[in-house]
Write a protein that holds these residues in place. Sequence first.
Motif, short mmCIF file in Angstrom:
data_model
loop_
_atom_site.label_atom_id
_atom_site.label_comp_id
_atom_site.label_asym_id
_atom_site.label_seq_id
_atom_site.Cartn_x
_atom_site.Cartn_y
_atom_site.Cartn_z
N GLU A 35 -8.22 -29.73 -62.01
CA GLU A 35 -8.52 -31.05 -61.45
C GLU A 35 -8.43 -31.02 -59.93
O GLU A 35 -9.31 -31.55 -59.23
CB GLU A 35 -7.56 -32.10 -62.04
CG GLU A 35 -7.85 -32.37 -63.53
CD GLU A 35 -6.78 -33.20 -64.21
OE1 GLU A 35 -7.07 -33.73 -65.31
OE2 GLU A 35 -5.66 -33.31 -63.68
N TRP A 36 -7.39 -30.41 -59.43
CA TRP A 36 -7.23 -30.36 -57.98
C TRP A 36 -8.38 -29.59 -57.34
O TRP A 36 -8.95 -30.01 -56.32
CB TRP A 36 -5.88 -29.70 -57.64
CG TRP A 36 -5.51 -29.87 -56.20
CD1 TRP A 36 -4.69 -30.82 -55.68
CD2 TRP A 36 -6.00 -29.11 -55.10
NE1 TRP A 36 -4.61 -30.70 -54.32
CE2 TRP A 36 -5.41 -29.65 -53.93
CE3 TRP A 36 -6.87 -28.03 -54.97
CZ2 TRP A 36 -5.66 -29.15 -52.65
CZ3 TRP A 36 -7.13 -27.53 -53.69
CH2 TRP A 36 -6.53 -28.08 -52.55
N GLU A 37 -8.74 -28.47 -57.96
CA GLU A 37 -9.81 -27.63 -57.40
C GLU A 37 -11.16 -28.37 -57.42
O GLU A 37 -11.95 -28.28 -56.45
CB GLU A 37 -9.89 -26.31 -58.16
CG GLU A 37 -10.88 -25.33 -57.57
CD GLU A 37 -10.85 -23.98 -58.29
OE1 GLU A 37 -9.76 -23.56 -58.73
OE2 GLU A 37 -11.93 -23.37 -58.43
N LEU A 38 -11.38 -29.09 -58.50
CA LEU A 38 -12.62 -29.86 -58.59
C LEU A 38 -12.69 -30.88 -57.44
O LEU A 38 -13.73 -31.02 -56.77
CB LEU A 38 -12.70 -30.57 -59.95
CG LEU A 38 -13.93 -31.43 -60.20
CD1 LEU A 38 -15.21 -30.62 -60.05
CD2 LEU A 38 -13.85 -32.06 -61.59
N ALA A 39 -11.58 -31.54 -57.20
CA ALA A 39 -11.55 -32.51 -56.10
C ALA A 39 -11.80 -31.82 -54.76
O ALA A 39 -12.60 -32.28 -53.94
CB ALA A 39 -10.21 -33.25 -56.09
N ALA A 40 -11.14 -30.71 -54.56
CA ALA A 40 -11.26 -30.02 -53.27
C ALA A 40 -12.67 -29.51 -53.03
O ALA A 40 -13.17 -29.52 -51.90
CB ALA A 40 -10.26 -28.86 -53.20
N LYS A 41 -13.32 -29.06 -54.12
CA LYS A 41 -14.68 -28.56 -53.96
C LYS A 41 -15.66 -29.71 -53.74
O LYS A 41 -16.73 -29.52 -53.15
CB LYS A 41 -15.10 -27.77 -55.20
CG LYS A 41 -14.48 -26.37 -55.26
CD LYS A 41 -14.80 -25.68 -56.59
CE LYS A 41 -14.48 -24.20 -56.56
NZ LYS A 41 -14.55 -23.59 -57.90
N TYR A 82 -6.99 -20.19 -45.95
CA TYR A 82 -7.17 -21.23 -46.97
C TYR A 82 -8.41 -20.99 -47.83
O TYR A 82 -9.46 -20.59 -47.35
CB TYR A 82 -7.31 -22.61 -46.30
CG TYR A 82 -7.64 -23.68 -47.30
CD1 TYR A 82 -6.64 -24.31 -48.02
CD2 TYR A 82 -8.97 -24.02 -47.57
CE1 TYR A 82 -6.95 -25.26 -48.98
CE2 TYR A 82 -9.28 -24.97 -48.53
CZ TYR A 82 -8.27 -25.58 -49.23
OH TYR A 82 -8.56 -26.51 -50.19
N ARG A 83 -8.29 -21.25 -49.13
CA ARG A 83 -9.45 -21.32 -50.04
C ARG A 83 -9.18 -22.38 -51.09
O ARG A 83 -8.05 -22.52 -51.56
CB ARG A 83 -9.68 -19.98 -50.78
CG ARG A 83 -10.27 -18.86 -49.94
CD ARG A 83 -10.51 -17.61 -50.76
NE ARG A 83 -9.28 -17.14 -51.38
CZ ARG A 83 -8.31 -16.51 -50.74
NH1 ARG A 83 -8.41 -16.25 -49.44
NH2 ARG A 83 -7.23 -16.12 -51.39
N ASN A 84 -10.23 -23.08 -51.52
CA ASN A 84 -10.09 -24.07 -52.60
C ASN A 84 -9.59 -23.42 -53.89
O ASN A 84 -8.96 -24.06 -54.73
CB ASN A 84 -11.43 -24.74 -52.91
CG ASN A 84 -11.86 -25.69 -51.81
OD1 ASN A 84 -11.02 -26.26 -51.11
ND2 ASN A 84 -13.17 -25.86 -51.65
N THR A 85 -9.90 -22.15 -54.04
CA THR A 85 -9.57 -21.47 -55.29
C THR A 85 -8.20 -20.79 -55.26
O THR A 85 -7.80 -20.17 -56.24
CB THR A 85 -10.63 -20.39 -55.58
OG1 THR A 85 -10.68 -19.51 -54.47
CG2 THR A 85 -11.99 -21.02 -55.80
N TYR A 86 -7.54 -20.92 -54.15
CA TYR A 86 -6.25 -20.24 -53.95
C TYR A 86 -5.27 -20.69 -55.03
O TYR A 86 -5.14 -21.88 -55.30
CB TYR A 86 -5.70 -20.61 -52.58
CG TYR A 86 -4.70 -19.65 -51.99
CD1 TYR A 86 -3.44 -19.49 -52.54
CD2 TYR A 86 -5.01 -18.94 -50.85
CE1 TYR A 86 -2.53 -18.61 -51.99
CE2 TYR A 86 -4.11 -18.05 -50.27
CZ TYR A 86 -2.87 -17.90 -50.85
OH TYR A 86 -1.96 -17.04 -50.30
#
Lengths: 399, 399, 399, 399
Positions: free
Chosen positions: A296-302, A374-378
């Motif tokens: 969920e967090w990654e989806l938001a960040a992307k 930083y990366r969204n997938t981190y």
Amino acid sequence: MILKDLYQKVRKTSVDICAPLQIEDYVIQSCLEVSPPKWHLAHTTWFYETLVLGRYQANFKEFNPEFNTYFNSYYKSFGKHWLRDQRGILSRPGVGQIMEYRNYVDQKVLEFLNQSPSQEALEILELGLHHEQQHQELLLMDIKNIFSVNNVTYSLNTQPASTQRTDGSWTFNEGVYEFGHNNDGFSYDNEGPYHKSYIHSFELEKSMITNGDFLKFIEDGGYQKELLWLSDGLTYIKENNINSPLYWEKGSEGWNEFTLYGKQPLDLNTPVSHISYYEAQAFALWAGKRLPTEYEWELAAKTLQEDTQAFLEGQTLTPTQSLKGSLWQWSSSSYDPYPGYSREAGPLGEYNGKFMCNQRVLKGGSFATSNWHYRNTYRNFFYPKDRWQFCGLRLAKDA
Amino acid sequence: MILKDLYQKVRKTSVDICAPLQIEDYVIQSCLEVSPPKWHLAHTTWFYETLVLGRYQANFKEFNPEFNTYFNSYYKSFGKHWLRDQRGILSRPGVGQIMEYRNYVDQKVLEFLNQSPSQEALEILELGLHHEQQHQELLLMDIKNIFSVNNVTYSLNTQPASTQRTDGSWTFNEGVYEFGHNNDGFSYDNEGPYHKSYIHSFELEKSMITNGDFLKFIEDGGYQKELLWLSDGLTYIKENNINSPLYWEKGSEGWNEFTLYGKQPLDLNTPVSHISYYEAQAFALWAGKRLPTEYEWELAAKTLQEDTQAFLEGQTLTPTQSLKGSLWQWSSSSYDPYPGYSREAGPLGEYNGKFMCNQRVLKGGSFATSNWHYRNTYRNFFYPKDRWQFCGLRLAKDA
Amino acid sequence: MILKDLYQKVRKTSVDICAPLQIEDYVIQSCLEVSPPKWHLAHTTWFYETLVLGRYQANFKEFNPEFNTYFNSYYKSFGKHWLRDQRGILSRPGVGQIMEYRNYVDQKVLEFLNQSPSQEALEILELGLHHEQQHQELLLMDIKNIFSVNNVTYSLNTQPASTQRTDGSWTFNEGVYEFGHNNDGFSYDNEGPYHKSYIHSFELEKSMITNGDFLKFIEDGGYQKELLWLSDGLTYIKENNINSPLYWEKGSEGWNEFTLYGKQPLDLNTPVSHISYYEAQAFALWAGKRLPTEYEWELAAKTLQEDTQAFLEGQTLTPTQSLKGSLWQWSSSSYDPYPGYSREAGPLGEYNGKFMCNQRVLKGGSFATSNWHYRNTYRNFFYPKDRWQFCGLRLAKDA
Amino acid sequence: MILKDLYQKVRKTSVDICAPLQIEDYVIQSCLEVSPPKWHLAHTTWFYETLVLGRYQANFKEFNPEFNTYFNSYYKSFGKHWLRDQRGILSRPGVGQIMEYRNYVDQKVLEFLNQSPSQEALEILELGLHHEQQHQELLLMDIKNIFSVNNVTYSLNTQPASTQRTDGSWTFNEGVYEFGHNNDGFSYDNEGPYHKSYIHSFELEKSMITNGDFLKFIEDGGYQKELLWLSDGLTYIKENNINSPLYWEKGSEGWNEFTLYGKQPLDLNTPVSHISYYEAQAFALWAGKRLPTEYEWELAAKTLQEDTQAFLEGQTLTPTQSLKGSLWQWSSSSYDPYPGYSREAGPLGEYNGKFMCNQRVLKGGSFATSNWHYRNTYRNFFYPKDRWQFCGLRLAKDA
């Protein structure tokens, strides 16, 4: 930036972070989780020496063969290593000798880069830079812990930030989405493979929980309400007499918080930090919400075009409201392998895979994270009990 | 020597002992028993500041009130103190600041001595000097432990000594004798009152047990012969995998011993040191003899005109054969109060009396003891498990 | 009484002590110090089987060879033994089988006694009887502990006693006296050899300290007055949250005490029991007195014609005022060997000698001690922290 | 089967499982994870008494109010409870009294069922039956552990089974599938809500790993190959000296295994059991495969028409090859909440939700599971270190 410049920049940053330290501060292991700052400076150097120069540079001569024992963190591939909980009894090599070690390896790496090294070697060197940036964050976490024990103010000529809160949530719809790193550029192995996952509709709050929010939880008896807690969490806070975030202290004039600017009256608008997963989960249950999953967090960040300014290159060492930086955010996800993940054989396989048990994923970055890192997938990970990292919480709920 | 000169000499010796240290070494607590060298330098200073200046000097201003917490060792009379097992996480005050603290207090003490202080104040100052000499010995014990972990050679420009052994025993007849300190000159409270005790005939060996003797015990399987050991001792050596004296290490070429001159091949003629009471007792039983009582040892020391040269002022940091110096000698006596002893009220009563449980008396002195600090009536004490002090053993038997 | 009758009487008493138990109670190890009652019944039997029949009876066949592992307490001479702290996980052999074991061994012992055994064998048999009487006392201590956890009343159809206190002290003059057992009749090896010791003048109180006295100590904040305590004692009571004698509990109506008659309101006239050496020592210091040495107590016991009625054969399971019985009394003496003592080789040498470290001597006997088992020279011993034995305190002071 | 009959059948089974026990066996807590059998018999009874009768039956009178403390396992909703690690020191109430307690509650429940209780009450009663069936499995696990310590054979007049292995794998295609319980019939709250998840193609082996397979891992040095292990797992096996499955023992004639039929030579064809998640994971990595996720296992179980005969009603207490029964199978999934799960307020919310941290899901059932109790959606959970449950492993791989 060309790799050579990047290398030099990263290397300089580690040393710069330690500028406020006296020699004595470099040696301290203030609790089991903390490593002495000089150990970080040497270990990051050992990484290039052992995984790059030792394997790809012909006729390379180690600075000192004994350092392999002292500064190997946990790589069984490289033989016996000094026990982690004994790092604080090493006075030698001293800080000066470690700086010589850094200079020696830096010179050898720069020479190596002039020799048109293989792509494989360059990739591991790049890994080494990311590795060192992870340790820069650990350095700052550990220095904060050491300074809290010794009541020292860490000052980089910056100011505490004023913060802003945004009410409301973002909403996301259910469906199959793709996650993980797509191999376009650097990533750690644990971020892949790129894969699909089914997401249920959810809302994610626009702001992280603040000190003021968390104080309400405390004042409502949250630490004493046993039904709010995970069973292991309840045991943990009772055995360790935990009843507030780490670095909070109740004085006669109200709550104070130890920060990198020294002990300060608690700022209610600042995002709460230094709480364990257990505390994050209990708070969420108390608030009638939940933590987001890592997906969920990654989806938001992307999806969202949010600021990424609250990183190490920023103007402050205070957490502020930010989606992607400022504070790592506890997800509800256990740190398990992604579908299709397999642990690489040899030392690189030890980097991430062997830690995939009993830990939780944190997403984002913090004011101690480099922007380039930083990366969204981190997928950052810590034990549920851990609190000394720069972490906070952002709530979600089913939509 | 006049008190002022003596004060300056004692103070200088503590600093001199630390000459071979790097800043980083001053901070280390290599095991729970060890205190960081800088802590010893500060604590001995705190003693004069708190027990002399703070109580007898009008308008005295402490160097830094927080130091009372950090450098009070265990005096409940002076409020809360830092926990002993947490001394190694104090980086501050740093070594430089502690040297300033020493200079400040030294100047104030010397001024105070010019003001014709009371006899009571002078007596506590004298106690402070003895206290500091005890800590000089602890400093050297602790530095040896720190250096053994870090494999550093401590060099004071001296040489290992060659040793000599004398066979045979001295014999003493049964009867009532007087023991303890007769109050002619300085003594600790635990050495009195002067009192009678009935002694049975006994023999005391002229030499201490050597490394060579102890190696025979090891080679005969002494550590595995369960019937030789005290019950608590057997549990202790099993739980801690102890099968040789501390600092011994079996290499491919034979046994080595870590000394203040670095790692050395084991010298068979040197008196064995760094053994626990448990090991001393098992060795004695194996040898068909026993340890002397503290009374037996004291009777011998009072009777015999033996050398007292093997002290801190000597030419070597190696144990040699000596009755009164060179190595503290485990007695078989529990550390209990003498007949008529009563604990003084207040801080001075905390100095010795509260430790009279679960410990054993050691008699003599060591190469780390100042000659001026030595007394036949001295009662040193350690737990039966302790091995990091400069201790050895001398056997006795019934005559 | 002839030995055969005595044997049968002692054997029957052990079983009688267990009469109030249900089968389930026999199995419990309620804390590390406690052994399950069925273990005591089997271990005392093992002692005769192994040390008498196994060594002196031709063609003797063990009841079950596996029992040697389970019921050997700590004799390294007889090979591996079950770990003490694991006795509570043995459900088998069950109570019924252990009773068969007892009957088997009893029959074999009685047959053996009909065969004119050697004096040596008879002496070890006598030792076995004393050994079993020690375990009868342990049985009652352990049952009390088990019953306190389970809130069961132990009832032998007796009544709590009313107690009487006598004020004042007995005075003894200084001089050389003889102590220990003179070998006229049975004794343990630790009571000898008979030897001289120099005693200083002292007074011994005629009464033991009562619950009422001890309550005053509590109400005066005795457990919080840090200067009253031995250093190890202070650590111990803090870590274990000890602030009253074992089995005391503060209810809404005042203090209660768990006794063999169940939970009762605290009787202020009853001698205080179930206190550690640490508590005894702190109380004595608070009262401005001290504990007697083991020699002082023995001198008093040999000199005075005091009652010896408060033993196991008495009418009550409540402590009463008595010099020699009713409650073991903490002496100030460490449990060390007497002059001239040497540990016997083989299993008998393991009986007492290997425990001569870290423990304290208690003198007298208790209401759980058999009268026949009592001796003035008896040296009972426990760790300073131990509180579950039937012990109290009697004060002394210098005269 | 009507509920009344089912109730009586379930209740009888718990008692029947204990038929081979002596009274003494009922009391034992052979390690921290184990509860005494009598505790299980009482706790399952307490569940109906407290959650059904106490809440839905007017004027219900508890059998004994103190039992609420002893037999509440961990429900903070019902006040203070006896500590889990102290269950083995409870001798009382005895087995007979607990059987009376069972009879009392059974009678009251049957009366209650005659009174047309509410649907809500009936649902909780049904939960109680499932709860008791879980404890039947725990009973058998715990009895096995107790009997292994005491070397007792558990015999229910059955025979060890002969086993059969099927080579090959089933293959499943990627896509979105639905998982969890659809609320048609009973389920625990942690099995819902019914939800979609994206599955990647995978293969699941038709047979579980056998003792013979696992022996090859051991003989190949699997326990010593550090790179195979999770970091926490490596620490755990080293600290606990683990180098084979629980209950395996290497004798002079080869490996033996303690089973419910007593100690037996290791049967190479039998599925391996009593291994931790750590061991399962290391084996899978060694074999070049992985554990299935809980979703993968559930998809297979829902798809395949496999036998479900190897349950408690079967003919043997030996593991055999079976997908759904015989042995619980470690999944690779952390025990986390399903999307949309929320913890119920009050005691029922304590049943599952508070344990969703640091544990792993096991799927299937075992020879100790009742057939009626089995569901494809069942989520059993244990800590990664746990080995005393009836668990084995089945491998998967990416397709």
